[in-house]
Design a protein around this motif. Structure first.
Motif, PDB file in Angstrom:
ATOM      1  N   SER A 273      35.109 -17.463 -19.708  1.00 40.62           N
ATOM      2  CA  SER A 273      34.263 -18.508 -19.121  1.00 40.62           C
ATOM      3  C   SER A 273      32.915 -18.626 -19.824  1.00 40.62           C
ATOM      4  O   SER A 273      32.164 -19.581 -19.574  1.00 40.62           O
ATOM      5  CB  SER A 273      34.039 -18.220 -17.632  1.00 40.62           C
ATOM      6  N   ASP A 274      32.594 -17.681 -20.712  1.00 38.59           N
ATOM      7  CA  ASP A 274      31.326 -17.713 -21.452  1.00 38.59           C
ATOM      8  C   ASP A 274      31.498 -18.299 -22.853  1.00 38.59           C
ATOM      9  O   ASP A 274      30.627 -18.160 -23.709  1.00 38.59           O
ATOM     10  CB  ASP A 274      30.718 -16.309 -21.529  1.00 38.59           C
ATOM     11  N   VAL A 324      32.831 -24.905 -30.619  1.00 38.19           N
ATOM     12  CA  VAL A 324      32.611 -24.068 -29.437  1.00 38.19           C
ATOM     13  C   VAL A 324      31.268 -23.362 -29.517  1.00 38.19           C
ATOM     14  O   VAL A 324      30.728 -23.124 -30.607  1.00 38.19           O
ATOM     15  CB  VAL A 324      33.739 -23.018 -29.269  1.00 38.19           C
ATOM     16  N   HIS A 325      30.746 -23.055 -28.344  1.00 41.35           N
ATOM     17  CA  HIS A 325      29.500 -22.274 -28.225  1.00 41.35           C
ATOM     18  C   HIS A 325      29.816 -20.987 -27.488  1.00 41.35           C
ATOM     19  O   HIS A 325      30.490 -21.003 -26.447  1.00 41.35           O
ATOM     20  CB  HIS A 325      28.449 -23.069 -27.452  1.00 41.35           C
ATOM     21  N   LEU A 326      29.362 -19.869 -28.016  1.00 41.50           N
ATOM     22  CA  LEU A 326      29.578 -18.563 -27.395  1.00 41.50           C
ATOM     23  C   LEU A 326      28.273 -18.087 -26.773  1.00 41.50           C
ATOM     24  O   LEU A 326      27.262 -17.934 -27.470  1.00 41.50           O
ATOM     25  CB  LEU A 326      30.053 -17.540 -28.440  1.00 41.50           C
ATOM     26  N   ASP A 327      28.291 -17.882 -25.467  1.00 40.85           N
ATOM     27  CA  ASP A 327      27.097 -17.364 -24.774  1.00 40.85           C
ATOM     28  C   ASP A 327      27.019 -15.855 -24.983  1.00 40.85           C
ATOM     29  O   ASP A 327      27.320 -15.049 -24.091  1.00 40.85           O
ATOM     30  CB  ASP A 327      27.169 -17.687 -23.282  1.00 40.85           C
ATOM     31  N   LEU A 328      26.594 -15.449 -26.175  1.00 40.80           N
ATOM     32  CA  LEU A 328      26.639 -14.039 -26.546  1.00 40.80           C
ATOM     33  C   LEU A 328      25.722 -13.182 -25.677  1.00 40.80           C
ATOM     34  O   LEU A 328      25.999 -12.000 -25.459  1.00 40.80           O
ATOM     35  CB  LEU A 328      26.259 -13.882 -28.021  1.00 40.80           C
ATOM     36  N   HIS A 329      24.654 -13.760 -25.159  1.00 46.12           N
ATOM     37  CA  HIS A 329      23.727 -12.979 -24.336  1.00 46.12           C
ATOM     38  C   HIS A 329      24.363 -12.539 -23.019  1.00 46.12           C
ATOM     39  O   HIS A 329      23.863 -11.636 -22.348  1.00 46.12           O
ATOM     40  CB  HIS A 329      22.451 -13.783 -24.052  1.00 46.12           C
TER      41      HIS A 329
END
Length: 343
Positions: A273-274, A324-329
Protein backbone atom coordinates in the motif's frame (compact mmCIF):
# COMPACT_ATOMS: atom_id res chain seq x y z
CA UNK A 1 -4.70 -19.64 32.32
CA UNK A 2 -3.38 -21.92 29.57
CA UNK A 3 0.41 -22.01 29.63
CA UNK A 4 2.79 -23.68 27.18
CA UNK A 5 6.48 -24.03 28.01
CA UNK A 6 9.32 -25.26 25.78
CA UNK A 7 6.99 -27.30 23.60
CA UNK A 8 8.75 -29.23 20.84
CA UNK A 9 7.61 -31.77 18.27
CA UNK A 10 9.91 -33.48 15.78
CA UNK A 11 8.71 -35.46 12.77
CA UNK A 12 11.41 -37.29 10.86
CA UNK A 13 14.02 -35.09 12.46
CA UNK A 14 12.22 -31.93 11.31
CA UNK A 15 10.87 -29.54 13.98
CA UNK A 16 7.15 -29.04 13.46
CA UNK A 17 7.06 -27.15 16.76
CA UNK A 18 10.17 -25.67 18.35
CA UNK A 19 10.60 -23.88 21.69
CA UNK A 20 6.95 -22.79 21.93
CA UNK A 21 6.41 -20.62 25.00
CA UNK A 22 3.12 -18.80 25.43
CA UNK A 23 0.41 -17.93 27.95
CA UNK A 24 -3.27 -17.38 27.20
CA UNK A 25 -5.70 -15.74 29.60
CA UNK A 26 -9.39 -16.70 30.05
CA UNK A 27 -11.77 -14.30 28.34
CA UNK A 28 -9.33 -13.49 25.54
CA UNK A 29 -9.40 -14.43 21.88
CA UNK A 30 -5.92 -15.06 20.54
CA UNK A 31 -5.39 -15.45 16.82
CA UNK A 32 -2.60 -17.79 15.76
CA UNK A 33 -1.43 -16.43 12.40
CA UNK A 34 0.86 -18.22 10.00
CA UNK A 35 1.21 -19.49 6.47
CA UNK A 36 0.16 -23.04 5.55
CA UNK A 37 2.63 -25.41 7.22
CA UNK A 38 3.66 -22.92 9.90
CA UNK A 39 2.51 -25.23 12.72
CA UNK A 40 -0.89 -23.79 13.67
CA UNK A 41 -2.85 -27.04 13.42
CA UNK A 42 0.01 -28.99 14.99
CA UNK A 43 -0.03 -26.67 18.00
CA UNK A 44 -3.79 -27.01 18.42
CA UNK A 45 -3.66 -30.78 18.10
CA UNK A 46 -0.94 -30.88 20.75
CA UNK A 47 -3.10 -28.80 23.11
CA UNK A 48 -6.07 -31.09 22.45
CA UNK A 49 -3.94 -34.18 23.07
CA UNK A 50 -4.32 -35.55 19.54
CA UNK A 51 -0.54 -35.63 19.09
CA UNK A 52 2.16 -36.02 21.74
CA UNK A 53 5.02 -33.52 21.87
CA UNK A 54 8.59 -34.74 22.30
CA UNK A 55 9.23 -32.30 25.12
CA UNK A 56 7.70 -29.38 26.97
CA UNK A 57 4.57 -28.84 29.03
CA UNK A 58 0.97 -27.75 28.55
CA UNK A 59 -0.73 -26.57 31.73
CA UNK A 60 -4.21 -25.28 32.52
CA UNK A 61 -4.37 -23.35 35.79
CA UNK A 62 -1.19 -25.10 36.87
CA UNK A 63 -2.37 -28.63 36.07
CA UNK A 64 -0.16 -30.46 33.59
CA UNK A 65 -1.78 -31.92 30.49
CA UNK A 66 1.24 -33.52 28.84
CA UNK A 67 0.29 -37.07 29.85
CA UNK A 68 -3.47 -36.53 29.93
CA UNK A 69 -5.36 -38.38 27.17
CA UNK A 70 -7.49 -36.23 24.85
CA UNK A 71 -10.84 -37.46 26.20
CA UNK A 72 -9.89 -36.22 29.67
CA UNK A 73 -8.88 -32.73 28.54
CA UNK A 74 -11.56 -30.04 28.92
CA UNK A 75 -11.15 -28.83 25.35
CA UNK A 76 -13.61 -28.07 22.57
CA UNK A 77 -12.30 -27.94 19.00
CA UNK A 78 -13.75 -26.84 15.67
CA UNK A 79 -11.79 -27.80 12.56
CA UNK A 80 -11.86 -26.73 8.91
CA UNK A 81 -14.15 -29.59 7.92
CA UNK A 82 -17.86 -29.79 8.70
CA UNK A 83 -17.61 -32.71 11.09
CA UNK A 84 -21.18 -33.61 12.03
CA UNK A 85 -22.87 -36.97 12.56
CA UNK A 86 -25.03 -37.61 9.47
CA UNK A 87 -27.43 -40.03 11.21
CA UNK A 88 -28.33 -37.54 13.97
CA UNK A 89 -30.47 -34.45 13.67
CA UNK A 90 -29.01 -31.04 14.46
CA UNK A 91 -30.20 -31.03 18.07
CA UNK A 92 -28.69 -34.44 18.77
CA UNK A 93 -25.45 -33.49 17.03
CA UNK A 94 -24.98 -30.60 19.44
CA UNK A 95 -26.18 -32.59 22.47
CA UNK A 96 -23.90 -35.55 21.72
CA UNK A 97 -20.87 -34.49 23.85
CA UNK A 98 -23.15 -33.71 26.79
CA UNK A 99 -24.92 -37.06 26.62
CA UNK A 100 -21.57 -38.81 26.35
CA UNK A 101 -20.43 -36.93 29.47
CA UNK A 102 -23.44 -38.27 31.41
CA UNK A 103 -25.82 -35.31 31.17
CA UNK A 104 -29.48 -36.34 31.16
CA UNK A 105 -30.91 -36.42 27.63
CA UNK A 106 -33.64 -33.86 28.32
CA UNK A 107 -31.17 -31.43 29.87
CA UNK A 108 -28.67 -32.01 27.05
CA UNK A 109 -31.38 -31.36 24.44
CA UNK A 110 -32.40 -28.11 26.13
CA UNK A 111 -28.81 -26.91 26.30
CA UNK A 112 -28.27 -27.89 22.68
CA UNK A 113 -31.31 -25.89 21.56
CA UNK A 114 -30.06 -22.87 23.49
CA UNK A 115 -26.65 -23.13 21.80
CA UNK A 116 -28.27 -23.51 18.38
CA UNK A 117 -30.34 -20.40 19.02
CA UNK A 118 -27.11 -18.51 19.73
CA UNK A 119 -25.74 -19.43 16.29
CA UNK A 120 -29.00 -18.65 14.47
CA UNK A 121 -30.25 -22.21 13.91
CA UNK A 122 -33.20 -22.36 16.31
CA UNK A 123 -35.59 -23.27 13.48
CA UNK A 124 -33.46 -26.15 12.20
CA UNK A 125 -33.01 -28.36 15.25
CA UNK A 126 -34.87 -31.31 13.71
CA UNK A 127 -33.03 -31.32 10.38
CA UNK A 128 -30.26 -33.70 9.40
CA UNK A 129 -26.86 -32.17 8.50
CA UNK A 130 -27.37 -33.20 4.86
CA UNK A 131 -30.28 -30.74 4.67
CA UNK A 132 -28.07 -27.81 5.69
CA UNK A 133 -25.75 -25.58 3.71
CA UNK A 134 -22.03 -25.70 4.38
CA UNK A 135 -22.21 -22.54 6.45
CA UNK A 136 -25.07 -23.91 8.52
CA UNK A 137 -23.19 -27.15 9.12
CA UNK A 138 -20.21 -25.21 10.43
CA UNK A 139 -22.54 -23.31 12.75
CA UNK A 140 -23.69 -26.68 14.11
CA UNK A 141 -20.06 -27.61 14.79
CA UNK A 142 -19.52 -24.29 16.59
CA UNK A 143 -22.68 -24.77 18.67
CA UNK A 144 -21.46 -28.26 19.66
CA UNK A 145 -18.17 -26.74 20.81
CA UNK A 146 -19.85 -23.92 22.74
CA UNK A 147 -22.35 -26.18 24.51
CA UNK A 148 -19.52 -28.06 26.25
CA UNK A 149 -18.54 -24.92 28.19
CA UNK A 150 -14.95 -26.11 28.05
CA UNK A 151 -12.30 -23.75 29.49
CA UNK A 152 -10.30 -24.05 26.24
CA UNK A 153 -11.85 -23.55 22.80
CA UNK A 154 -9.74 -24.23 19.70
CA UNK A 155 -10.90 -22.93 16.33
CA UNK A 156 -8.71 -24.21 13.50
CA UNK A 157 -9.54 -22.06 10.45
CA UNK A 158 -13.26 -22.85 10.89
CA UNK A 159 -14.40 -20.71 7.95
CA UNK A 160 -11.69 -21.45 5.40
CA UNK A 161 -14.01 -23.60 3.27
CA UNK A 162 -16.75 -20.97 3.08
CA UNK A 163 -17.12 -18.30 0.42
CA UNK A 164 -15.99 -14.73 1.09
CA UNK A 165 -19.40 -13.27 2.01
CA UNK A 166 -20.15 -16.07 4.47
CA UNK A 167 -16.71 -15.75 6.07
CA UNK A 168 -17.21 -12.02 6.57
CA UNK A 169 -20.64 -12.52 8.17
CA UNK A 170 -19.57 -15.43 10.38
CA UNK A 171 -16.45 -13.61 11.55
CA UNK A 172 -18.48 -10.84 13.17
CA UNK A 173 -21.05 -13.30 14.54
CA UNK A 174 -18.31 -15.40 16.11
CA UNK A 175 -16.66 -12.42 17.80
CA UNK A 176 -20.04 -11.45 19.27
CA UNK A 177 -20.65 -15.04 20.41
CA UNK A 178 -17.28 -15.34 22.09
CA UNK A 179 -17.54 -11.98 23.85
CA UNK A 180 -19.67 -13.60 26.57
CA UNK A 181 -17.30 -16.56 27.04
CA UNK A 182 -15.40 -14.69 29.75
CA UNK A 183 -14.00 -17.82 31.40
CA UNK A 184 -12.75 -19.42 28.20
CA UNK A 185 -9.35 -19.37 26.55
CA UNK A 186 -10.08 -19.07 22.82
CA UNK A 187 -7.42 -19.78 20.18
CA UNK A 188 -8.29 -19.06 16.55
CA UNK A 189 -5.92 -20.24 13.81
CA UNK A 190 -5.80 -18.34 10.53
CA UNK A 191 -3.69 -17.87 7.41
CA UNK A 192 -5.37 -14.52 6.71
CA UNK A 193 -3.61 -11.50 8.28
CA UNK A 194 -6.66 -9.27 7.93
CA UNK A 195 -8.86 -11.78 9.72
CA UNK A 196 -6.28 -12.32 12.46
CA UNK A 197 -5.73 -8.60 13.02
CA UNK A 198 -9.45 -7.83 13.13
CA UNK A 199 -10.57 -10.64 15.42
CA UNK A 200 -8.06 -11.13 18.18
CA UNK A 201 -7.39 -9.46 21.50
CA UNK A 202 -3.84 -10.62 20.95
CA UNK A 203 -1.99 -12.23 18.08
CA UNK A 204 0.73 -14.87 17.87
CA UNK A 205 2.80 -15.15 14.68
CA UNK A 206 4.04 -18.63 13.75
CA UNK A 207 6.65 -19.47 11.11
CA UNK A 208 8.39 -22.81 10.63
CA UNK A 209 6.99 -24.10 13.92
CA UNK A 210 8.30 -21.17 15.96
CA UNK A 211 6.68 -18.14 17.54
CA UNK A 212 8.34 -15.17 15.86
CA UNK A 213 6.33 -12.48 17.67
CA UNK A 214 3.27 -11.96 19.85
CA UNK A 215 1.39 -9.01 21.29
CA UNK A 216 -1.56 -6.78 20.50
CA UNK A 217 -2.61 -6.81 16.83
CA UNK A 218 -1.93 -3.07 16.51
CA UNK A 219 1.61 -3.30 17.91
CA UNK A 220 2.60 -6.42 15.99
CA UNK A 221 1.40 -4.96 12.69
CA UNK A 222 2.98 -1.55 13.23
CA UNK A 223 6.23 -2.86 14.68
CA UNK A 224 7.18 -6.30 13.34
CA UNK A 225 10.32 -7.44 15.14
CA UNK A 226 11.81 -9.23 12.13
CA UNK A 227 11.49 -9.55 8.39
CA UNK A 228 9.88 -12.96 8.96
CA UNK A 229 7.24 -11.40 11.24
CA UNK A 230 6.61 -8.64 8.70
CA UNK A 231 6.07 -11.22 5.96
CA UNK A 232 3.60 -13.19 8.10
CA UNK A 233 1.51 -10.24 9.24
CA UNK A 234 1.22 -8.45 5.87
CA UNK A 235 -1.12 -9.38 3.04
CA UNK A 236 -0.13 -8.73 0.28
CA UNK A 237 3.36 -9.80 1.41
CA UNK A 238 5.74 -7.01 2.27
CA UNK A 239 8.16 -5.93 -0.48
CA UNK A 240 11.80 -6.63 0.53
CA UNK A 241 14.20 -4.09 -1.01
CA UNK A 242 17.93 -4.56 -0.34
CA UNK A 243 20.01 -1.44 0.30
CA UNK A 244 23.20 -0.11 1.86
CA UNK A 245 23.52 2.67 4.37
CA UNK A 246 23.42 5.59 1.93
CA UNK A 247 20.39 4.69 -0.17
CA UNK A 248 18.10 2.15 -1.76
CA UNK A 249 19.37 0.98 -5.15
CA UNK A 250 18.66 3.88 -7.55
CA UNK A 251 15.58 5.19 -5.74
CA UNK A 252 17.20 8.06 -3.86
CA UNK A 253 17.94 8.64 -0.21
CA UNK A 254 16.03 6.58 2.33
CA UNK A 255 15.98 9.45 4.79
CA UNK A 256 17.05 10.00 8.36
CA UNK A 257 16.22 6.40 9.27
CA UNK A 258 19.01 5.09 7.03
CA UNK A 259 21.51 7.85 7.76
CA UNK A 260 21.70 6.88 11.44
CA UNK A 261 22.40 3.21 10.68
CA UNK A 262 25.89 1.70 10.84
CA UNK A 263 27.51 0.72 7.57
CA UNK A 264 26.33 -2.54 6.08
CA UNK A 265 23.68 -4.35 4.10
CA UNK A 266 20.02 -3.95 5.05
CA UNK A 267 16.54 -4.76 3.77
CA UNK A 268 13.77 -2.21 3.54
CA UNK A 269 10.35 -3.79 4.01
CA UNK A 270 7.84 -1.71 2.07
CA UNK A 271 4.15 -2.51 2.28
CA UNK A 272 2.29 -2.88 -1.01
CA UNK A 273 0.00 0.00 0.00
CA UNK A 274 3.07 2.29 0.20
CA UNK A 275 3.70 2.00 -3.54
CA UNK A 276 1.53 4.35 -5.63
CA UNK A 277 0.86 4.72 -9.31
CA UNK A 278 1.99 8.02 -10.78
CA UNK A 279 5.66 8.59 -10.09
CA UNK A 280 9.10 8.90 -11.67
CA UNK A 281 10.10 5.22 -11.47
CA UNK A 282 9.17 3.32 -14.63
CA UNK A 283 8.11 -0.25 -13.76
CA UNK A 284 6.93 -3.06 -16.01
CA UNK A 285 3.72 -4.91 -15.15
CA UNK A 286 4.14 -8.68 -14.84
CA UNK A 287 0.72 -9.62 -13.41
CA UNK A 288 -2.51 -7.94 -12.33
CA UNK A 289 -4.85 -9.42 -9.69
CA UNK A 290 -8.26 -7.89 -9.04
CA UNK A 291 -9.46 -8.93 -5.58
CA UNK A 292 -12.90 -7.52 -4.96
CA UNK A 293 -12.54 -3.73 -4.98
CA UNK A 294 -8.71 -3.82 -4.84
CA UNK A 295 -6.04 -4.35 -7.46
CA UNK A 296 -2.67 -5.98 -6.82
CA UNK A 297 -0.20 -5.12 -9.56
CA UNK A 298 3.02 -7.13 -9.73
CA UNK A 299 5.89 -5.02 -11.01
CA UNK A 300 9.47 -5.41 -12.16
CA UNK A 301 11.57 -2.37 -11.30
CA UNK A 302 15.34 -2.27 -11.69
CA UNK A 303 15.60 -6.01 -11.13
CA UNK A 304 13.24 -5.99 -8.14
CA UNK A 305 9.91 -7.80 -8.00
CA UNK A 306 7.37 -5.59 -6.23
CA UNK A 307 3.63 -5.65 -5.51
CA UNK A 308 1.54 -2.46 -5.54
CA UNK A 309 -1.87 -2.39 -3.82
CA UNK A 310 -4.56 0.02 -5.01
CA UNK A 311 -8.00 0.60 -3.48
CA UNK A 312 -9.75 0.44 -6.84
CA UNK A 313 -10.13 -1.80 -9.86
CA UNK A 314 -7.39 -1.02 -12.38
CA UNK A 315 -6.96 -3.17 -15.47
CA UNK A 316 -3.38 -3.51 -16.69
CA UNK A 317 -1.74 -6.08 -18.95
CA UNK A 318 1.64 -7.81 -18.62
CA UNK A 319 4.27 -5.70 -20.34
CA UNK A 320 2.56 -2.38 -19.64
CA UNK A 321 4.83 0.32 -18.25
CA UNK A 322 3.56 2.34 -15.29
CA UNK A 323 5.16 5.16 -13.35
CA UNK A 324 5.26 4.47 -9.61
CA UNK A 325 6.21 6.31 -6.44
CA UNK A 326 7.66 4.45 -3.46
CA UNK A 327 7.00 5.96 -0.03
CA UNK A 328 10.40 4.85 1.25
CA UNK A 329 10.10 6.83 4.49
CA UNK A 330 7.29 4.45 5.52
CA UNK A 331 9.50 1.40 5.11
CA UNK A 332 10.68 -0.89 7.90
CA UNK A 333 14.43 -1.50 8.11
CA UNK A 334 15.86 -4.92 8.87
CA UNK A 335 19.48 -5.91 9.37
CA UNK A 336 21.42 -8.68 7.65
CA UNK A 337 20.22 -11.05 10.41
CA UNK A 338 16.59 -10.30 9.54
CA UNK A 339 15.92 -8.48 12.82
CA UNK A 340 14.47 -4.97 13.01
CA UNK A 341 17.16 -2.27 12.81
CA UNK A 342 17.24 1.42 13.59
CA UNK A 343 14.58 1.29 16.31
Amino acid sequence: MLKITDLELLVGGVAHLAAINASFQPGTLTTILGRTGAGKTTLMRAIAGLIAPDRGQILLDGTGWTRLPPWKRPVAMVTQQFINYPHLNVRDNVAFPLVRAGVAKADAAARAEAALARVGLAAMVDRRPSALSGGQQQRVAIARALVKKAPVLLLDEPFVNLDYNLREAFRKDLVDLLAVETGTVVLYASTDPREALQMGDQIVLLADGRIVQSGSPRDVFANPASLTAARVVNDPPINPIPFHQNGVADFGALGQQAITLPSGAYTLGLRASDIRAGGPNQARVTLTEVTGSETLTHLSLNGLDLVMQEKSVVLRSPGDVVGVHLDLHKGLVFGADGQRAGV
